[in-house]
Design a protein around this motif. Structure first.
Motif, mmCIF file in Angstrom:
data_model
loop_
_atom_site.group_PDB
_atom_site.id
_atom_site.type_symbol
_atom_site.label_atom_id
_atom_site.label_comp_id
_atom_site.label_asym_id
_atom_site.label_seq_id
_atom_site.Cartn_x
_atom_site.Cartn_y
_atom_site.Cartn_z
ATOM 1 N N LYS A 1 0.835 -1.211 0.000
ATOM 2 C CA LYS A 1 0.000 0.000 0.000
ATOM 3 C C LYS A 1 0.868 1.258 0.000
ATOM 4 N N ILE A 2 1.946 1.232 0.764
ATOM 5 C CA ILE A 2 2.858 2.387 0.823
ATOM 6 C C ILE A 2 3.485 2.628 -0.546
ATOM 7 N N LEU A 3 3.905 1.539 -1.208
ATOM 8 C CA LEU A 3 4.613 1.650 -2.485
ATOM 9 C C LEU A 3 3.683 1.608 -3.694
ATOM 10 N N ASN A 4 2.404 1.371 -3.453
ATOM 11 C CA ASN A 4 1.418 1.229 -4.529
ATOM 12 C C ASN A 4 1.803 0.074 -5.467
ATOM 13 N N LEU A 5 2.188 -1.056 -4.851
ATOM 14 C CA LEU A 5 2.576 -2.249 -5.589
ATOM 15 C C LEU A 5 1.774 -3.439 -5.063
ATOM 16 N N SER A 6 1.642 -4.467 -5.886
ATOM 17 C CA SER A 6 0.910 -5.660 -5.469
ATOM 18 C C SER A 6 1.710 -6.441 -4.432
ATOM 19 N N LYS A 7 0.999 -7.285 -3.691
ATOM 20 C CA LYS A 7 1.654 -8.131 -2.695
ATOM 21 C C LYS A 7 2.652 -9.073 -3.382
ATOM 22 N N GLY A 8 2.320 -9.528 -4.591
ATOM 23 C CA GLY A 8 3.218 -10.398 -5.348
ATOM 24 C C GLY A 8 4.525 -9.704 -5.702
ATOM 25 N N THR A 9 4.443 -8.454 -6.121
ATOM 26 C CA THR A 9 5.647 -7.687 -6.456
ATOM 27 C C THR A 9 6.493 -7.457 -5.206
ATOM 28 N N ILE A 10 5.839 -7.154 -4.100
ATOM 29 C CA ILE A 10 6.554 -6.969 -2.835
ATOM 30 C C ILE A 10 7.260 -8.266 -2.452
ATOM 31 N N LEU B 1 11.254 -8.784 -1.795
ATOM 32 C CA LEU B 1 11.770 -9.251 -0.508
ATOM 33 C C LEU B 1 12.476 -10.595 -0.609
ATOM 34 N N ASN B 2 12.221 -11.325 -1.687
ATOM 35 C CA ASN B 2 12.871 -12.619 -1.907
ATOM 36 C C ASN B 2 13.988 -12.533 -2.941
ATOM 37 N N TYR B 3 14.478 -11.324 -3.181
ATOM 38 C CA TYR B 3 15.623 -11.087 -4.072
ATOM 39 C C TYR B 3 15.360 -11.543 -5.505
ATOM 40 N N LYS B 4 14.114 -11.453 -5.965
ATOM 41 C CA LYS B 4 13.798 -11.843 -7.332
ATOM 42 C C LYS B 4 13.466 -10.640 -8.201
ATOM 43 N N LYS B 5 13.332 -9.468 -7.592
ATOM 44 C CA LYS B 5 13.039 -8.240 -8.328
ATOM 45 C C LYS B 5 13.774 -7.100 -7.650
ATOM 46 N N GLY B 6 14.404 -6.269 -8.460
ATOM 47 C CA GLY B 6 15.143 -5.131 -7.924
ATOM 48 C C GLY B 6 14.237 -3.974 -7.536
ATOM 49 N N LEU B 7 14.814 -3.017 -6.849
ATOM 50 C CA LEU B 7 14.080 -1.823 -6.443
ATOM 51 C C LEU B 7 14.163 -0.775 -7.550
ATOM 52 N N SER B 8 13.023 -0.254 -7.954
ATOM 53 C CA SER B 8 13.013 0.799 -8.970
ATOM 54 C C SER B 8 13.390 2.128 -8.316
ATOM 55 N N LYS B 9 13.695 3.106 -9.144
ATOM 56 C CA LYS B 9 14.026 4.437 -8.628
ATOM 57 C C LYS B 9 12.849 5.009 -7.847
ATOM 58 N N LEU C 1 10.342 4.789 -0.441
ATOM 59 C CA LEU C 1 10.859 4.214 0.803
ATOM 60 C C LEU C 1 11.625 5.253 1.617
ATOM 61 N N ALA C 2 12.496 5.993 0.939
ATOM 62 C CA ALA C 2 13.303 7.002 1.625
ATOM 63 C C ALA C 2 12.416 8.079 2.252
ATOM 64 N N THR C 3 11.402 8.508 1.528
ATOM 65 C CA THR C 3 10.488 9.526 2.042
ATOM 66 C C THR C 3 9.673 8.985 3.214
ATOM 67 N N HIS C 4 9.116 7.798 3.028
ATOM 68 C CA HIS C 4 8.248 7.227 4.059
ATOM 69 C C HIS C 4 9.004 6.982 5.371
ATOM 70 N N PHE D 1 18.881 2.684 0.295
ATOM 71 C CA PHE D 1 18.200 1.699 -0.555
ATOM 72 C C PHE D 1 18.840 1.559 -1.935
ATOM 73 N N ASN D 2 19.691 2.498 -2.286
ATOM 74 C CA ASN D 2 20.294 2.518 -3.624
ATOM 75 C C ASN D 2 21.705 1.939 -3.569
ATOM 76 N N GLN D 3 21.804 0.671 -3.180
ATOM 77 C CA GLN D 3 23.080 -0.029 -3.102
ATOM 78 C C GLN D 3 22.969 -1.332 -3.881
ATOM 79 N N PRO D 4 24.075 -1.780 -4.448
ATOM 80 C CA PRO D 4 24.022 -3.025 -5.214
ATOM 81 C C PRO D 4 23.813 -4.244 -4.311
#
Length: 96
Positions: free
Chosen positions: A25-34, A38-46, A52-55, A63-66
């Motif tokens: 809800k915070i990121l406006n993303l589906s639970k599947g995307t989250i 969280l399981n290292y299968k999708k990277g964080l978008s800008k 995240l930084a604002t919230h 959050f912007n680290q490899p």
């Protein structure tokens, strides 16, 4: 040592008593995307990093680290840059 962004998100979720649905809800993303993030299968978008930084009132650099993704497709490649190579077309007539 500095935690990777996913470890940081998990720690923040625990600290703020958030679950994947709340984070979605915070990121406006589906639970599947989250779940994929969280399981290292999708990277964080800008945009995700900005939200995240604002919230959480943190610097975006937190959050912007490899970090390594564990995607089944990319797992067989040593370098993820290989994923961006162009495929060769066998028959040039296919282009016409």
């Amino acid at each position: 040592p500095v935690a990777n962004p996913i470890e940081t998100i998990n720690a923040l979720m625990k600290e703020h008593k958030l679950n994947a649905t709340d984070l979605g809800k915070i990121l406006n993303l589906s639970k599947g995307t989250i779940s994929k993030m969280l399981n290292y299968k999708k990277g964080l978008s800008k945009e995700t990093i900005r939200i995240l930084a604002t919230h959480f009132k943190l610097n975006q650099e937190v959050f912007n680290q490899p970090y390594k993704l564990e995607n089944d497709i990319k797992r067989k490649f040593v370098d993820a840059a290989v994923m961006n190579t162009k495929k060769r077309i066998k028959n040039s007539k296919q282009l016409a």
